[in-house]
Design an enzyme around this catalytic site. Structure first.
Site, short mmCIF file in Angstrom:
data_model
loop_
_atom_site.label_atom_id
_atom_site.label_comp_id
_atom_site.label_asym_id
_atom_site.label_seq_id
_atom_site.Cartn_x
_atom_site.Cartn_y
_atom_site.Cartn_z
N HIS A 163 -3.59 6.83 1.77
CA HIS A 163 -3.95 5.51 1.27
C HIS A 163 -5.35 5.17 1.78
O HIS A 163 -5.66 5.34 2.96
CB HIS A 163 -2.94 4.47 1.76
CG HIS A 163 -3.41 3.07 1.64
ND1 HIS A 163 -3.89 2.54 0.46
CD2 HIS A 163 -3.50 2.07 2.57
CE1 HIS A 163 -4.25 1.28 0.67
NE2 HIS A 163 -4.03 0.98 1.93
N ASN B 103 -10.10 -0.94 -0.26
CA ASN B 103 -8.64 -0.83 -0.22
C ASN B 103 -8.07 -1.46 -1.49
O ASN B 103 -8.05 -2.67 -1.64
CB ASN B 103 -8.11 -1.55 1.02
CG ASN B 103 -6.60 -1.46 1.16
OD1 ASN B 103 -5.90 -1.12 0.22
ND2 ASN B 103 -6.10 -1.78 2.34
N CYS C 126 0.80 -1.22 0.00
CA CYS C 126 0.00 0.00 0.00
C CYS C 126 0.84 1.28 0.00
O CYS C 126 0.31 2.36 -0.25
CB CYS C 126 -0.94 -0.01 1.20
SG CYS C 126 -2.00 -1.47 1.27
#
Length: 329
Positions: free
Chosen positions: A254, A284, A113
């Site tokens: 993020h 996500n 990420c």
């Protein structure tokens, strides 16, 4: 030394939309439970045996190139930030071939990420030292392929997507990538991982062979890590640039969890109106989450010339980092 600025953006997501009600048919959960704890309402999932992260990465890249009418042959370097390649030897070269960027060097960068932030920083170094002029940076992941869809603690979180940016050399006066701050804590790598498991042993030459498992995550520890380490990284980066949090136009984190995003903003005393987020639509998407949200914010004319954007990624490794950009297009 020369400057570097983001010239164009593009993004791509799969067609299949899986909402929380569909998830609740697979595991014991509910739309209300998921939204309350994560802020996610739906996510996109890549389908088809022959479809991969490369397809999404190529589509996002072509969209970015088309926005500035740039030929793929003008790209000098391609950096593909992904943790879900369709080839363990790397997928960036496949992107290079499929979009026709035949003059470009291409390589993968794996940092989960945090991958997009690290890729932008890497691209900026190549540009600022004069090695390359046009760099295509892609953040793309298809974590649905590594998700245990019977594990309700993780299957509610992840989605697939890709985002791309073209970073171009410019004069120092027009420099748009102002500074960065990066970190790693490898001692906690087991808190979020896709571990390799030994499955069998070759009796003839004593070699263990196996396969990768599904995503493993300690949600509580990852949350604590993010809300404590990310604000500190952002503060250090801004301090090194003599920039106050009050001067920040936009905070783009993020897209992991809505509670993390708001907790980080609160610790920095940055108002929620300055948050860029599309988590509710995509979940996500790992390395894709930041460029995907950036592209959508630009498409909606949210970001204006000279706006200061603080971008921070965090996740598996454990890795986290910040890059501060000023929008110059």
């Amino acid at each position: 030394m020369q400057g570097a600025r983001i010239l164009a953006t593009g993004s791509a997501v799969p067609e299949l939309c899986v909402n929380n009600f569909k998830i609740s048919e697979m595991v014991e959960t509910s739309d209300d439970w998921i939204v309350t704890r994560t802020g996610i309402k739906e996510r996109r999932v890549l389908t088809g045996i022959d479809k991969s992260v490369v397809d999404l990465a190529c589509l996002a890249s072509i969209k970015a190139l088309d926005k500035v009418s740039m030929s793929p042959l003008d790209i000098d370097l391609i950096i593909l930030a992904t943790s879900s390649p369709n080839d363990l030897f790397g997928s960036a070269s496949q992107v290079q071939a499929q979009i026709g960027a035949n003059k470009a060097v291409a390589f993968d960068l794996t940092a989960a990420c945090s991958g997009f932030v690290l890729a932008v920083v890497t691209a900026a170094q190549f540009i600022e030292n004069g090695s390359y002029k046009n760099v295509l940076v892609i953040g793309a992941d298809v974590l649905s392929k590594w998700t245990n869809w019977l594990d309700r603690s993780t299957c509610i979180l992840f989605g697939d997507g890709a985002g791309a940016v073209i970073i171009q050399a410019c004069s120092k006066d027009d420099n748009g990538i102002l500074g960065f701050q990066l970190n790693t804590d490898g001692e906690k790598s087991d808190q979020l991982s896709i571990p390799y498991r030994n499955k069998a042993k070759n009796k003839t030459i004593s070699i263990c062979q196996g396969e990768f498992d599904f995503i493993q995550m300690n949600g509580r520890e990852v949350y604590k890590f993010a809300v404590s380490k990310v604000p500190l990284s952002i503060f250090k980066c801004l301090q090194s640039l003599c920039i106050s949090t009050e001067d920040v136009s936009w905070l783009l984190l993020h897209q992991a969890n809505e509670r993390i995003i708001h907790a980080v903003a609160e610790r920095l005393s940055i108002h929620s109106s300055k948050l860029i987020s599309n988590l509710h639509k995509y979940g996500n998407t790992s390395a894709a989450s930041i460029p995907l949200a950036l592209d959508e914010a630009l498409s909606s004319n949210k970001i204006k010339y000279n706006d200061l954007i603080v971008i921070s990624g965090f996740g598996a490794g454990l890795t986290w980092g910040t890059v501060v950009i000023q929008w110059k297009c």
